[in-house]
Design an enzyme around this catalytic site. Structure first.
Site, PDB file in Angstrom:
ATOM      1  N   LYS A 183       0.839  -1.203  -0.084  1.00 29.09           N
ATOM      2  CA  LYS A 183       0.062  -0.044  -0.218  1.00 29.09           C
ATOM      3  C   LYS A 183       0.867   1.305   0.042  1.00 29.09           C
ATOM      4  O   LYS A 183       0.604   2.304  -0.679  1.00 29.09           O
ATOM      5  CB  LYS A 183      -0.992  -0.092   1.120  1.00 29.09           C
ATOM      6  CG  LYS A 183      -2.022  -0.989   1.008  1.00 29.09           C
ATOM      7  CD  LYS A 183      -2.653  -1.323   2.292  1.00 29.09           C
ATOM      8  CE  LYS A 183      -3.673  -2.241   2.134  1.00 29.09           C
ATOM      9  NZ  LYS A 183      -4.586  -2.678   3.525  1.00 29.09           N
ATOM     10  N   GLY A 188     -14.026  -4.320   4.714  1.00 29.98           N
ATOM     11  CA  GLY A 188     -15.317  -4.820   4.851  1.00 29.98           C
ATOM     12  C   GLY A 188     -16.011  -4.761   3.650  1.00 29.98           C
ATOM     13  O   GLY A 188     -15.506  -3.648   2.947  1.00 29.98           O
TER      14      GLY A 188
END
Length: 428
Positions: A206, A303
């Site tokens: 990332k 999520g």
């Protein structure tokens, strides 16, 4: 009547189902915002027979990727299947077929982003990947759009929810590393093989993406100093708390004199710093700009619906571009020659925990090791432990990476001294 934009989705897992749910539930708003009707035509799945309930009604399911990628009516491909090799192959096919692409795949973008960006530009296709970093936090678009006028100096943050959940449990509930990992796995925050998370690999990938967008530089994974949390002990977390710090796994990218330094590892964060209060599986990215100063972006890092929100937001951008005839856009249009900072330019304070014989004169030898590299102590704790040993905890003054390497090499060779752990310390 406006042209309907048809979408093909690769993957019907957690994020894929979330994307379909948002497109159905927020259809009226999305139609107003884009001026277009967006509908999902086909989804690539592993098992057509699996019961997916009402969410799949009206959508064609297929196990053949070419039925999605080669469909002339499909304008946009959403890749939410994960993996690297298969995803790269499918996205390459889609771009060559003139289809716009939105992906949530941080591994793919970190490793092959430049190649895919070039291919998207060549075929006048949009390529967006907001969901690849920090889930539902719109950090990539913030960097490339909202902060485009500023000179970003530093990007650092908690970009892995699994390790932040574990460190929260270890800090607040005094769990051991093993206990925290077990609970994270039981709750679905950690995989059965947690290597990518606990060894800092996920966070490093990332940071490759964040560095590319913030500084226009392409840093390879092996150029990122990467440490995980496997060796963290409860005693270090408790000691850090006594000293006024919280230990967090932090990814950091900073620019100085035209060079960049990128690292991932556990860092002692002062209690007063905003990142210290980020709990559980949440993410936060702290950005320092020359003009705007300090800003922080906080929210769920993963999520179904948070990540799907970022995917659909990218899809909305593509839809607007299609309507305006302005496609061929990618996130990282800012590019700069990649230059790494030297060891002398990389500065930090450090926390060192050292086990040593509790004998007269040995502490003096320890101080001489630091003094020889012109490094002083900010804080020192010395406590006796069983077996005629003592544990010394030191927080140093600011030193550069060259000095750090010198000291570590000398401690490794020193008789009667055993370096248990050393971590960076964020300045307050």
């Amino acid at each position: 009547m406006n042209k309907q934009i048809q979408v093909g989705i690769l993957g019907f897992g957690t994020v894929g189902s979330g994307v379909i749910r948002i497109l159905k539930d927020h259809n009226a708003k999305i139609r107003q915002v884009t001026g277009e009707e967006i509908s999902v035509k086909k989804v690539l799945v592993r098992d057509i027979e699996k019961n997916r309930g009402k969410i799949s009604e009206g959508i064609q399911l297929t196990t053949n990727e070419d039925e999605v990628l080669a469909d002339p009516e499909i304008d946009v491909i959403l890749e939410v299947m994960g993996s690297i090799d298969s995803a790269k192959m499918y996205i390459t096919k889609a771009l060559k077929a003139g289809k716009h692409v939105v992906t949530a795949n941080k591994d793919l973008i970190a490793l092959h982003g430049n190649e895919l960006v070039a291919l998207a530009k060549e075929n006048q296709c949009d390529l967006y990947y907001e969901a690849s970093v920090a889930g539902g936090i719109p950090i990539l678009r913030t960097i490339v759009d909202s902060l485009a006028s500023d000179n970003i100096q530093q990007v650092m943050g908690i970009v892995n929810g699994t390790t932040n959940f574990m460190l929260t449990k270890m800090t607040n509930e005094h769990q051991s590393y093993e206990e925290a990992l077990k609970e994270a796995q039981e709750l679905g925050f950690a995989e059965s093989d947690p290597t990518n998370d606990v060894d800092g690999i996920d966070a490093a990938r990332k940071m490759v993406i964040l560095t590319r967008l913030a500084f226009g530089m392409n840093v390879e994974l092996d150029q990122i100093e990467t440490k995980g949390i496997r060796n963290l002990k409860s005693i270090d977390i408790e000691t850090a708390k006594k000293l006024g710090y919280r230990i967090k796994l932090i990814g950091t990218a900073e620019e100085n004199n035209g060079g960049v330094s990128v690292s991932v590892g556990p860092i002692l964060v002062p209690e007063a710093h905003p990142l210290a209060s980020v709990q559980n599986e949440n993410n936060a990215v702290f950005v320092v700009g020359a003009a705007v100063g300090e800003t922080m972006f906080y929210g769920p890092g993963a999520g179904e619906l948070p990540t799907a929100t970022s995917v659909v937001s990218d899809l909305i951008t593509v839809a607007k571009n299609i309507r305006l005839g302005t496609t061929g856009n990618v996130f990282n249009s800012y590019q700069h020659e990649t230059k790494l900072m030297t060891d002398e330019e990389i500065l930090s304070k450090y926390y060192l925990s050292i086990e040593m014989n509790d004998r007269t004169g040995l502490f003096l030898e320890l101080t001489k090791i630091f003094a020889a590299s012109d490094v002083g102590f900010d804080k020192i704790i010395q406590e006796p432990i069983e077996g005629g040993m003592a544990k010394v905890v030191i927080i140093t003054h600011l030193m550069n990476r060259k000095q750090e390497k010198e000291i570590l090499a000398k401690l490794k060779k020193a008789d009667d001294m055993n370096l248990l752990i050393h971590l960076k310390v964020m300045e307050g």
